[in-house]
Design a protein around this motif. Structure first.
Motif, PDB file in Angstrom:
ATOM      1  N   ALA A 196       0.829  -1.206   0.000  1.00  0.00           N
ATOM      2  CA  ALA A 196       0.000   0.000   0.000  1.00  0.00           C
ATOM      3  C   ALA A 196       0.865   1.258   0.000  1.00  0.00           C
ATOM      4  CB  ALA A 196      -0.911   0.003   1.224  1.00  0.00           C
ATOM      5  N   ASP A 197       0.296   2.311  -0.556  1.00  0.00           N
ATOM      6  CA  ASP A 197       0.984   3.601  -0.573  1.00  0.00           C
ATOM      7  C   ASP A 197      -0.057   4.688  -0.802  1.00  0.00           C
ATOM      8  OD1 ASP A 197       2.716   5.837  -1.080  1.00  0.00           O
ATOM      9  OD2 ASP A 197       4.281   4.432  -1.663  1.00  0.00           O
ATOM     10  N   VAL A 198       0.202   5.868  -0.261  1.00  0.00           N
ATOM     11  CA  VAL A 198      -0.736   6.971  -0.450  1.00  0.00           C
ATOM     12  C   VAL A 198      -0.758   7.427  -1.906  1.00  0.00           C
ATOM     13  CG1 VAL A 198       0.936   8.788   0.116  1.00  0.00           C
ATOM     14  CG2 VAL A 198      -1.512   9.160   0.548  1.00  0.00           C
ATOM     15  N   ALA A 199       0.334   7.230  -2.635  1.00  0.00           N
ATOM     16  CA  ALA A 199       0.413   7.596  -4.053  1.00  0.00           C
ATOM     17  C   ALA A 199       1.119   6.473  -4.809  1.00  0.00           C
ATOM     18  CB  ALA A 199       1.131   8.919  -4.236  1.00  0.00           C
ATOM     19  N   PRO A 200       0.425   5.389  -5.099  1.00  0.00           N
ATOM     20  CA  PRO A 200       1.057   4.214  -5.735  1.00  0.00           C
ATOM     21  C   PRO A 200       1.605   4.542  -7.114  1.00  0.00           C
ATOM     22  CG  PRO A 200      -1.135   3.678  -4.893  1.00  0.00           C
ATOM     23  CD  PRO A 200      -1.005   5.163  -4.849  1.00  0.00           C
ATOM     24  N   ARG A 201       2.750   3.916  -7.422  1.00  0.00           N
ATOM     25  CA  ARG A 201       3.364   4.084  -8.734  1.00  0.00           C
ATOM     26  C   ARG A 201       3.267   2.820  -9.574  1.00  0.00           C
ATOM     27  NH1 ARG A 201       8.935   7.519  -7.417  1.00  0.00           N
ATOM     28  NH2 ARG A 201       7.902   9.294  -6.386  1.00  0.00           N
ATOM     29  N   ARG A 202       2.659   1.778  -8.990  1.00  0.00           N
ATOM     30  CA  ARG A 202       2.493   0.525  -9.725  1.00  0.00           C
ATOM     31  C   ARG A 202       1.086   0.006  -9.496  1.00  0.00           C
ATOM     32  NH1 ARG A 202       7.063  -1.654  -6.808  1.00  0.00           N
ATOM     33  NH2 ARG A 202       5.709  -3.432  -6.324  1.00  0.00           N
TER      34      ARG A 202
END
Length: 256
Positions: A114-120
């Motif tokens: 998880a991420d607040v602004a995923p790049r994948r």
């Protein structure tokens, strides 16, 4: 020829002039520095004895793995922690590639990146302050150098505690000052330039004091299980693997 090369590598290793990336296994004369290394650190960061990334040994020249990712791999290997989370549910924020690979290899029941602004596309959009998991569902949360970027860190920690199962674990590496007791979090430090000067990086929102950081996490409800670097790696190994000897494993547990 092979014997000659092996002899040279052995000699360099004995002299302490050789490095090895634990993430990809490659050997090199050095790791890549971060923004010029420690010579270019802001004077405030130096004076506050900031514990964070090893800026002189930041990235592997072959695979790009950062020192903080390599350090966690070493901690998990040496402490044999992987087996604790096999078959469990793992929530990994801002997932590092080599750590993610190792987590997948232990066959967890559920592994969420998880991420607040995923790049994948395989990383789920998720804010640490609003985790989309029910209560008491997660065995392990990894937030490696995440909290220093989060405006409401108390809310994030409460969310971590909420979604962890009783007895679940949180890995919460984050930079802090060895000099400050109280966290430096001034609303006037509100530009990239000022944040870089006082917090060490333009996207950091505070500089934790060493006492207030651990008090904060414990007051939320976690038990502290800090593992000292020096109990895992000696000085020679520290240089060989290119990690920061001041960064201990910040391991916390939700009470049963």
């Amino acid at each position: 020829m092979k014997k000659l090369v092996k002899g040279i590598l052995t000699s360099l290793n004995k002299l302490g002039r050789f490095r090895r990336c634990v993430a990809c296994g490659c050997h090199a004369f050095r790791f890549r520095a971060f923004r010029g290394g420690s010579r270019h650190l802001p004077p405030v960061v130096v004076a506050l004895r900031y514990v964070g990334s090893d800026v002189d040994n930041f990235a592997c020249t072959a695979c790009g793995a950062s020192d903080r990712e390599r350090h966690l791999l070493l901690y998990f290997d040496r402490l044999d922690l992987w087996s604790n989370w096999a078959g469990g549910t793992i929530l990994h924020f801002a997932p590092e590639a080599h750590l993610a690979k190792r987590f997948k290899e232990i066959s967890p029941e559920h592994y969420c990146m998880a991420d607040v602004a995923p790049r994948r596309p395989d990383i789920i959009p998720m804010d640490v302050g609003n985790i989309s998991f029910p209560d008491a569902q997660v065995d392990l949360i990894v937030a490696n150098h995440v909290l220093e970027h989060v405006e409401d860190d108390q809310r994030a920690l409460r969310e971590f505690l909420r979604v962890l199962k009783p007895g679940g674990w949180l890995v919460a590496q984050t930079p802090y000052s060895q000099v400050l007791q109280t966290t430096l979090d001034d609303k006037g430090i509100n530009s990239p330039e000022l944040r870089g000067l006082f917090y060490g990086q333009e996207d950091h929102v505070r500089c934790y004091g060493h006492e207030s950081l651990f008090q904060l996490i414990q007051q939320v409800g976690f038990e502290s299980h800090i593992v000292l670097h020096k109990t895992i790696l000696n000085d020679k190994e520290t240089r060989f693997f290119g990690v920061n000897p001041e960064e201990n494993l910040m391991l916390f547990r939700k009470p049963e």
